[in-house]
Design an enzyme around this catalytic site. Structure first.
Site, PDB file in Angstrom:
ATOM      1  N   SER A   1     -11.718   4.422 -10.425  1.00 23.60           N
ATOM      2  CA  SER A   1     -12.456   4.731  -9.056  1.00 23.60           C
ATOM      3  C   SER A   1     -11.295   5.240  -8.158  1.00 23.60           C
ATOM      4  O   SER A   1     -10.357   5.965  -7.742  1.00 23.60           O
ATOM      5  CB  SER A   1     -12.426   3.184  -8.177  1.00 23.60           C
ATOM      6  OG  SER A   1     -12.942   2.653  -6.689  1.00 23.60           O
TER       7      SER A   1
ATOM      8  N   TYR B   1      -8.014  -4.829  -4.146  1.00 23.43           N
ATOM      9  CA  TYR B   1      -9.185  -3.043  -5.346  1.00 23.43           C
ATOM     10  C   TYR B   1      -8.361  -2.170  -5.378  1.00 23.43           C
ATOM     11  O   TYR B   1      -8.516  -2.218  -6.251  1.00 23.43           O
ATOM     12  CB  TYR B   1     -10.073  -3.434  -4.195  1.00 23.43           C
ATOM     13  CG  TYR B   1     -11.099  -3.144  -5.379  1.00 23.43           C
ATOM     14  CD1 TYR B   1     -11.606  -3.418  -7.065  1.00 23.43           C
ATOM     15  CD2 TYR B   1     -11.793  -1.554  -5.072  1.00 23.43           C
ATOM     16  CE1 TYR B   1     -12.396  -2.718  -7.664  1.00 23.43           C
ATOM     17  CE2 TYR B   1     -12.340  -0.955  -5.934  1.00 23.43           C
ATOM     18  CZ  TYR B   1     -13.010  -1.095  -6.693  1.00 23.43           C
ATOM     19  OH  TYR B   1     -13.440  -0.650  -7.967  1.00 23.43           O
TER      20      TYR B   1
END
Length: 249
Positions: free
Chosen positions: A136, A149
């Site tokens: 990501s 995260y």
């Protein structure tokens, strides 16, 4: 026909990847929701051979049992797409639920490690293959309220780089795909099913959709054997970096 093993195929990017690869690959479809796997299997088995595997990437025993249970002809895995992953919550570290933090490490990092360790021996046996890891932009740029995260996706980035080096003499390619804002179930899961809050993430601009990332994965795995796409970052036009957007609201 080559065989592709894809995790997290019950929705989003994993499902879209299965749909786009079906024309050129036999597919091992993996996920936790058996009913969703059956739906996708029925959709795609008119195009290609399908083998469904139900397991949770967080469960090491389930992962290895599932992979090792594959019939012999399905163990010749040419492409592994480590797509399964989640975000849980969007809170400061001090306020975050510890269960949410553990879930992100267990799914995004340990799950990827388990699946790769289970599949890799079969690739090594045939002296070739291609591993695609979904990281990501969060793995490249840390943002407030996303410490763990972002850390989990930074780990995916490092694992991709390390795997590429470790497997360099094994004929196995490694590609890292880092999406920006993609409208899938991702934000609904992050916000515990709050669809209204999730939809606000994508208000005022046109986000990517799952098929955009699936096309990038297909592009990478369908390159000539001597070509290795190492790293791809994909934004919607309205996104400038991890947290900067042009929104028409």
């Amino acid at each position: 026909m080559k065989t592709a093993f894809i995790t997290g195929t019950t929705s989003g990017i994993g499902k879209a990847t299965a749909q786009i690869l079906a024309s050129n690959y036999r597919l091992i479809l993996c996920g936790r929701r058996a009913d969703k796997l059956v739906e996708l299997q029925k959709e795609l088995e008119e195009i290609t051979e399908i083998y469904p595997l139900v397991f949770d990437v967080r469960n090491k025993v389930e992962v290895f049992d599932a992979v090792n249970s594959l019939p012999e002809k399905w163990k010749a895995i040419d492409v592994l797409v480590n797509n399964a992953g989640n975000a849980h919550g969007l809170s400061s570290f001090q306020e975050a639920d510890l269960n949410d933090l553990e879930a992100m490490i267990d799914i995004n990092v340990k799950g990827l490690i388990y699946v790769t360790k289970a599949v890799l021996p079969y690739m090594l046996k045939q002296n070739g293959g291609h591993i695609v890891n979904l990281s990501s932009i969060a793995g490249k740029e840390t943002y407030a309220n996303g410490a763990v995260y972002c850390a989990s996706k930074a780990a995916v980035e490092s694992i991709s780089k390390g795997l590429r080096l470790d497997l360099l003499h094994s004929g196995i390619k490694v590609t890292n795909i880092a999406p920006g804002a993609v409208e899938t179930e991702f934000s609904v899961v992050r916000f515990k099913g709050d669809k209204q809050r999730a939809s606000k993430v994508y208000e005022g601009y046109e986000p990517l959709i799952a098929q955009d990332i699936a096309q990038a994965i297909a592009y990478a795995v369908n390159q000539p054997e001597y070509v290795q796409i190492a790293d791809v970052t994909i934004f919607p036009k309205a996104q400038g970096n991890g947290t900067t957007f042009v929104k028409k609201i």
